[in-house]
Motif scaffolding. Structure first.
Motif, PDB file in Angstrom:
ATOM      1  N   VAL A 235       0.837  -1.207   0.000  1.00 49.73           N
ATOM      2  CA  VAL A 235       0.000   0.000   0.000  1.00 49.73           C
ATOM      3  C   VAL A 235       0.867   1.250   0.000  1.00 49.73           C
ATOM      4  CG1 VAL A 235      -1.893  -1.172   1.170  1.00 49.73           C
ATOM      5  CG2 VAL A 235      -0.147  -0.023   2.530  1.00 49.73           C
ATOM      6  N   ASP A 236       0.328   2.338  -0.551  1.00 49.73           N
ATOM      7  CA  ASP A 236       1.064   3.605  -0.584  1.00 49.73           C
ATOM      8  C   ASP A 236       1.507   4.004   0.817  1.00 49.73           C
ATOM      9  OD1 ASP A 236       0.660   3.735  -3.273  1.00 49.73           O
ATOM     10  OD2 ASP A 236      -0.887   5.286  -3.216  1.00 49.73           O
ATOM     11  N   GLY A 237       2.733   4.467   0.909  1.00 44.70           N
ATOM     12  CA  GLY A 237       3.288   4.865   2.191  1.00 44.70           C
ATOM     13  C   GLY A 237       4.110   3.793   2.870  1.00 44.70           C
ATOM     14  N   SER A 238       4.118   2.566   2.308  1.00 42.86           N
ATOM     15  CA  SER A 238       4.855   1.467   2.936  1.00 42.86           C
ATOM     16  C   SER A 238       6.359   1.720   2.932  1.00 42.86           C
ATOM     17  CB  SER A 238       4.542   0.146   2.226  1.00 42.86           C
ATOM     18  OG  SER A 238       3.201  -0.231   2.422  1.00 42.86           O
ATOM     19  N   VAL A 239       6.874   2.300   1.833  1.00 44.35           N
ATOM     20  CA  VAL A 239       8.302   2.613   1.755  1.00 44.35           C
ATOM     21  C   VAL A 239       8.668   3.622   2.833  1.00 44.35           C
ATOM     22  CG1 VAL A 239      10.152   3.575   0.333  1.00 44.35           C
ATOM     23  CG2 VAL A 239       8.417   2.104  -0.709  1.00 44.35           C
ATOM     24  N   ALA A 240       7.822   4.623   3.016  1.00 40.93           N
ATOM     25  CA  ALA A 240       8.074   5.649   4.035  1.00 40.93           C
ATOM     26  C   ALA A 240       8.054   5.040   5.432  1.00 40.93           C
ATOM     27  CB  ALA A 240       7.040   6.761   3.919  1.00 40.93           C
ATOM     28  N   ILE A 241       7.042   4.204   5.718  1.00 42.10           N
ATOM     29  CA  ILE A 241       6.957   3.544   7.028  1.00 42.10           C
ATOM     30  C   ILE A 241       8.227   2.754   7.306  1.00 42.10           C
ATOM     31  CG2 ILE A 241       5.820   1.668   8.293  1.00 42.10           C
ATOM     32  CD1 ILE A 241       4.142   4.107   8.368  1.00 42.10           C
ATOM     33  N   LEU A 242       8.662   1.962   6.328  1.00 48.94           N
ATOM     34  CA  LEU A 242       9.860   1.139   6.490  1.00 48.94           C
ATOM     35  C   LEU A 242      11.092   2.012   6.712  1.00 48.94           C
ATOM     36  CD1 LEU A 242      10.219  -1.998   6.336  1.00 48.94           C
ATOM     37  CD2 LEU A 242      11.124  -1.654   4.050  1.00 48.94           C
ATOM     38  N   SER A 243      11.192   3.075   5.948  1.00 45.06           N
ATOM     39  CA  SER A 243      12.351   3.964   6.048  1.00 45.06           C
ATOM     40  C   SER A 243      12.391   4.680   7.394  1.00 45.06           C
ATOM     41  CB  SER A 243      12.327   4.990   4.910  1.00 45.06           C
ATOM     42  OG  SER A 243      13.457   5.841   4.966  1.00 45.06           O
ATOM     43  N   TYR A 244      11.240   5.135   7.890  1.00 49.63           N
ATOM     44  CA  TYR A 244      11.208   5.838   9.166  1.00 49.63           C
ATOM     45  C   TYR A 244      11.638   4.912  10.307  1.00 49.63           C
ATOM     46  CZ  TYR A 244       8.430   9.326   6.596  1.00 49.63           C
ATOM     47  OH  TYR A 244       7.995  10.266   5.688  1.00 49.63           O
ATOM     48  N   ALA A 245      11.136   3.660  10.289  1.00 49.44           N
ATOM     49  CA  ALA A 245      11.524   2.692  11.325  1.00 49.44           C
ATOM     50  C   ALA A 245      12.995   2.313  11.192  1.00 49.44           C
ATOM     51  CB  ALA A 245      10.648   1.452  11.230  1.00 49.44           C
ATOM     52  N   GLU A 246      13.440   2.176   9.953  1.00 47.54           N
ATOM     53  CA  GLU A 246      14.829   1.788   9.690  1.00 47.54           C
ATOM     54  C   GLU A 246      15.803   2.826  10.213  1.00 47.54           C
ATOM     55  OE1 GLU A 246      16.723   1.878   5.613  1.00 47.54           O
ATOM     56  OE2 GLU A 246      16.224  -0.247   5.745  1.00 47.54           O
ATOM     57  N   LYS A 247      15.441   4.093  10.065  1.00 49.58           N
ATOM     58  CA  LYS A 247      16.321   5.166  10.529  1.00 49.58           C
ATOM     59  C   LYS A 247      16.587   5.044  12.032  1.00 49.58           C
ATOM     60  CE  LYS A 247      17.742   7.943   7.276  1.00 49.58           C
ATOM     61  NZ  LYS A 247      17.637   6.912   6.240  1.00 49.58           N
ATOM     62  N   ILE A 248      15.564   4.614  12.792  1.00 47.54           N
ATOM     63  CA  ILE A 248      15.736   4.498  14.242  1.00 47.54           C
ATOM     64  C   ILE A 248      16.621   3.316  14.594  1.00 47.54           C
ATOM     65  CG2 ILE A 248      14.554   4.156  16.438  1.00 47.54           C
ATOM     66  CD1 ILE A 248      12.125   5.564  15.245  1.00 47.54           C
ATOM     67  N   TYR A 249      16.348   2.152  14.007  1.00 49.91           N
ATOM     68  CA  TYR A 249      17.133   0.974  14.390  1.00 49.91           C
ATOM     69  C   TYR A 249      18.564   1.046  13.864  1.00 49.91           C
ATOM     70  CZ  TYR A 249      18.117  -2.482  10.647  1.00 49.91           C
ATOM     71  OH  TYR A 249      18.649  -3.179   9.597  1.00 49.91           O
ATOM     72  N   LEU A 250      18.755   1.741  12.729  1.00 51.84           N
ATOM     73  CA  LEU A 250      20.109   1.860  12.186  1.00 51.84           C
ATOM     74  C   LEU A 250      20.968   2.859  12.953  1.00 51.84           C
ATOM     75  CD1 LEU A 250      19.647   1.735   8.302  1.00 51.84           C
ATOM     76  CD2 LEU A 250      20.682   0.004   9.788  1.00 51.84           C
ATOM     77  N   LEU A 251      20.331   3.696  13.768  1.00 55.11           N
ATOM     78  CA  LEU A 251      21.105   4.675  14.533  1.00 55.11           C
ATOM     79  C   LEU A 251      22.129   3.994  15.435  1.00 55.11           C
ATOM     80  CD1 LEU A 251      21.525   7.672  15.159  1.00 55.11           C
ATOM     81  CD2 LEU A 251      19.795   7.459  16.939  1.00 55.11           C
ATOM     82  N   PRO A 252      21.748   3.096  16.341  1.00 56.03           N
ATOM     83  CA  PRO A 252      22.772   2.416  17.156  1.00 56.03           C
ATOM     84  C   PRO A 252      23.624   1.449  16.345  1.00 56.03           C
ATOM     85  CG  PRO A 252      20.611   1.488  17.610  1.00 56.03           C
ATOM     86  CD  PRO A 252      20.381   2.707  16.767  1.00 56.03           C
ATOM     87  N   VAL A 253      23.020   0.806  15.345  1.00 47.77           N
ATOM     88  CA  VAL A 253      23.765  -0.165  14.535  1.00 47.77           C
ATOM     89  C   VAL A 253      24.904   0.510  13.789  1.00 47.77           C
ATOM     90  CG1 VAL A 253      23.620  -1.672  12.509  1.00 47.77           C
ATOM     91  CG2 VAL A 253      21.886  -1.825  14.293  1.00 47.77           C
ATOM     92  N   SER A 254      24.613   1.616  13.130  1.00 49.74           N
ATOM     93  CA  SER A 254      25.626   2.287  12.311  1.00 49.74           C
ATOM     94  C   SER A 254      26.605   3.107  13.134  1.00 49.74           C
ATOM     95  CB  SER A 254      24.954   3.201  11.284  1.00 49.74           C
ATOM     96  OG  SER A 254      24.098   2.464  10.453  1.00 49.74           O
TER      97      SER A 254
END
Length: 415
Positions: A235-254
């Motif tokens: 559904v529209d907006g799925s890429v944005a949802i994934l990207s917003y969540a990814e930004k948070i989890y990648l913060l400590p990882v990266s």
């Protein structure tokens, strides 16, 4: 040696922290202007599809080949010059291939946006090659800030309302300025930009090796982009949802969990060339143990307080409550990735330090195939976006355990 690795890791961590924070600000600007929508998806795809090639080339063909070569070869200028020329040809071929694929799968408007933004991969050639040389020279400060430089420029253009084709061109400009930032650090070494364009060649690097390394190493790092490509069919907006969540989890990882692996790679390559297994095993056990302990603590915090954390990150731009809850749910899906991502990076660098290319090619193809298959099933059955994040977690865990098993079996045979 461990102390020096830790210091370099902390330098990288601080620079990447600034880069990740600027990436978060970038996501906030996108969320503020487009919330969860098709327009947000297009902006994120314009930023991320070039990263598909950047990750393939930077993670696969550049550092994994150059740093081990620079650790043992004396003809550094010839290596850099030859590698730059051949990487340009490989990049051009990949640009054409990806261009054909996005022409097939996306509409004409999005195709135009993506094909322009993809031009940004060409200035990145010099960025990648010079960054690998600077890593070899143990110069981490400047390159640790390259993401910050790129994001600040992108944020500026977003605030100036550069959308559509203008935004696609701004990505090219941001990549060019980032390249100049990295090249400027060469003045503190014995090389300069002319070193990348020597006419002579000694044929030290084979195209076959470059292609193998792109397949073997780079494919592992494009899984986030594979996720976004498949999410674009939900559904529209799925890429944005994934990207917003990814930004948070990648913060400590990266910021910390994978930077230690980057900082230790030049030393691993040197120890591997000397067959110093005792020191390698010592660093490996100590690094992975420390990494998993820290990762587990961070993962628990993210899981238990995901709703609060997402609200803290994105509530300030007035994203709807139902969308914040979806982002929080997707964030929890990434928990196992948080635990094992840093240790996976360490294991990957270990294998490439030993130049175990054939093993890594087979391993990478298997992992990417599993990723594509799992995402295809999710899209085919129109499942929730959460399952893409959860499948990433499972595959990250599987990848780490598989590499550990392979390494233990190889160690018994002393490679």
């Amino acid at each position: 040696m461990s102390k020096k690795i830790l210091i370099n890791s902390l330098i990288l961590s601080f620079g990447i922290l600034l880069g990740r924070f600027s990436g978060y600000i970038r996501e906030l600007v996108i969320a503020y202007k487009f919330e969860v929508s098709k327009e947000a998806d297009n902006i994120i795809l314009m930023l991320n599809i070039p990263d598909l090639l950047n990750n393939l080339l930077a993670a696969g063909a550049v550092s994994a080949i150059l740093i081990p070569l620079l650790s043992k070869e004396k003809d550094i200028e010839y290596i850099l010059s030859e590698f730059t020329k051949k990487l340009f040809i490989v990049t051009l071929l990949m640009y054409c291939l990806v261009g054909v694929l996005i022409f097939i799968y996306f509409d004409y408007y999005l195709f135009g946006l993506l094909i322009i933004s993809l031009i940004s991969i060409f200035p990145n050639i010099l960025t990648f090659v010079s960054s690998s040389y600077l890593q070899h020279k143990q110069r981490f400060k400047t390159q640790s800030l390259n993401t910050l430089i790129f994001n600040l420029i992108i944020i500026g253009f977003l605030l100036l309302n550069f959308y559509g084709y203008l935004f696609a061109f701004s990505i090219i400009l941001a990549s060019t300025l980032r390249m100049l930032w990295i090249l400027n650090d060469l003045k503190y070494t014995e090389l300069n930009i002319k070193s990348f364009f020597k006419q002579e060649t000694k044929n030290l690097i084979k195209y076959k090796l470059m292609i193998f390394m792109i397949i073997a190493n780079g494919l592992i790092f494009i899984n986030p982009m594979i996720d976004k490509l498949f999410a674009s069919f939900l559904v529209d907006g799925s890429v944005a949802i994934l990207s917003y969540a990814e930004k948070i989890y990648l913060l400590p990882v990266s910021v910390f969990l994978t930077t230690y692996a980057v900082a230790m790679f030049p030393n691993l390559a040197k120890l591997a060339s000397e067959s110093n297994f005792k020191e390698i095993n010592y660093i490996l056990v100590k690094s992975i143990s420390f990494n998993i302990i820290i990762s587990f603590i961070i993962a628990c915090i993210l899981y238990l307080f995901s709703d609060y954390i997402v609200s803290l990150f994105y509530g300030i731009v007035n994203i709807k409550l139902e969308n914040l809850l979806i982002i929080s749910d997707v964030l929890r899906g990434y928990i196992f990735s948080v635990v094992f991502a840093g240790s996976l990076s360490i294991m990957l660098n270990l294998f490439f330090a030993f130049k175990l290319y054939n093993i890594m090619i087979v391993y990478s193809i298997i992992i990417v195939f599993i990723k594509i298959l799992s995402n295809y099933i999710i899209v085919h059955f129109n499942l929730d976006i959460y399952f893409i994040a959860f499948s990433t977690s499972l595959i990250t865990t599987l990848s780490f355990l598989l590499l550990v098993v392979i390494y233990i079996s190889m160690k018994k045979k002393e490679f």
